[in-house]
Design an enzyme around this catalytic site. Structure first.
Site, short mmCIF file in Angstrom:
data_model
loop_
_atom_site.label_atom_id
_atom_site.label_comp_id
_atom_site.label_asym_id
_atom_site.label_seq_id
_atom_site.Cartn_x
_atom_site.Cartn_y
_atom_site.Cartn_z
N GLY A 298 -4.96 0.64 8.08
CA GLY A 298 -5.47 -0.71 8.26
C GLY A 298 -6.35 -0.76 9.49
O GLY A 298 -6.43 0.19 10.27
N ASP B 259 -10.82 -4.59 -0.72
CA ASP B 259 -9.73 -4.16 0.15
C ASP B 259 -10.27 -3.28 1.28
O ASP B 259 -10.80 -2.21 1.03
CB ASP B 259 -8.72 -3.37 -0.70
CG ASP B 259 -7.55 -2.88 0.11
OD1 ASP B 259 -6.74 -2.10 -0.42
OD2 ASP B 259 -7.44 -3.24 1.30
N ASP C 194 0.84 -1.21 0.00
CA ASP C 194 0.00 0.00 0.00
C ASP C 194 0.87 1.24 0.00
O ASP C 194 1.46 1.59 1.03
CB ASP C 194 -0.91 -0.01 1.24
CG ASP C 194 -1.97 -1.08 1.13
OD1 ASP C 194 -2.08 -1.90 2.05
OD2 ASP C 194 -2.66 -1.11 0.10
C1 DX5 Z 1 -6.22 1.28 2.66
C2 DX5 Z 1 -5.42 0.01 2.69
C3 DX5 Z 1 -6.03 -1.00 3.66
C4 DX5 Z 1 -5.24 -2.29 3.73
C5 DX5 Z 1 -6.06 -3.41 4.31
O1 DX5 Z 1 -6.34 1.82 3.89
O2 DX5 Z 1 -5.43 -0.49 1.38
O3 DX5 Z 1 -7.33 -1.24 3.23
O4 DX5 Z 1 -4.84 -2.68 2.48
O5 DX5 Z 1 -6.34 -3.08 5.64
P1 DX5 Z 1 -7.24 -4.01 6.59
O6 DX5 Z 1 -7.30 -5.39 5.99
O7 DX5 Z 1 -6.54 -3.99 7.92
O8 DX5 Z 1 -8.59 -3.35 6.62
#
Ligand code: DX5
Length: 218
Positions: free
Chosen positions: A143, A174, A34
């Site tokens: 996340g 995602d 990311d």
């Molecule tokens: C954007 C990022 C998150 C990450 C996944 O904020 O792209 O979405 O990849 O995060 P989780 O799985 O912890 O929601």
């Protein structure tokens, strides 16, 4: 066949190589990196150097999610660093059609993604240029956020749009993907799960978390 990719956003940044390898050993089908610039999203994370460092450590594809403004300025850097797929935000592109063409010319897979507030309608003229469409099920930047159930309808609508055009383009999701939400997005038409905090957390090992996610959709 549902593919699972580990997002290293929730990994231990002091041990990124080990954590990527551990996810690969646990059976993930890819690693999503990311990239955040502090402007398109309120966070700053990785540059091409992290892709270059991880490339020799894992065999699975490296998927670069560009949460940056003017992504066209950076795509060549990440392709040269070893990315297998580049995913850009439609909202960040002044000329998305041209940006997607430029990624194709780099010889890597092409992805486009939209935020929760963006309609699938903006993808109408772009879906025949891509290898994957990613639906954000959180507002990007961090996340561990809560899954937005409102996006389930969007996933269904996108699958219908792709099918109507005869495009076997997979839908990735995602944000907030865990054993509870994974079955819902797969039922709606997603086949690629991007998971960060449900894989990298203190509750269980990476292997246990990947196994639980895999079991939830098998
Ligand atoms: C954007 C990022 C998150 C990450 C996944 O904020 O792209 O979405 O990849 O995060 P989780 O799985 O912890 O929601």
């Amino acid at each position: 066949m549902v593919r699972i990719e580990a997002s290293i956003l929730s990994a231990d940044f002091a041990r990124l190589g080990e954590q990527a390898r551990e996810a690969e050993d646990a059976g993930v089908d890819g690693i999503q990196i990311d990239v955040m610039d502090g402007r398109f999203v309120p966070n700053i994370t990785f540059g091409p150097g992290v892709v270059r460092a991880l490339r020799p450590l894992v065999q699975v594809p490296l998927d670069v999610h560009l949460m940056v403004v003017e992504p066209e300025r950076t795509v060549a850097w990440f392709a040269a660093a070893g990315a297998d797929r580049l995913i850009v935000h439609q909202e960040a592109c002044l000329h998305p059609h041209r940006v997607l063409q430029s990624i194709r010319e780099l010889g890597v897979e092409v992805g486009i993604t939209i935020n929760p507030g963006t309609s699938v309608a903006v993808l109408e003229e772009l879906i025949d240029l891509v290898d994957l469409v990613q639906v954000m099920t959180v507002n990007p930047g961090f996340g561990g956020q809560a899954f937005l159930y409102s996006q389930l309808t969007k996933i269904r609508r996108l699958r219908e749009m792709l099918d109507a055009r005869g495009l076997a383009v997979p839908i990735a999701v995602d944000g907030g993907i865990d054993p509870r939400t994974a079955p819902l997005v797969v039922e709606a038409g997603a086949t690629v799960l991007i998971a960060g905090s449900s894989i990298y957390n203190s509750r269980a090992t990476i292997a246990e978390n990947v196994a639980a996610l895999r079991a939830s959709v098998s």
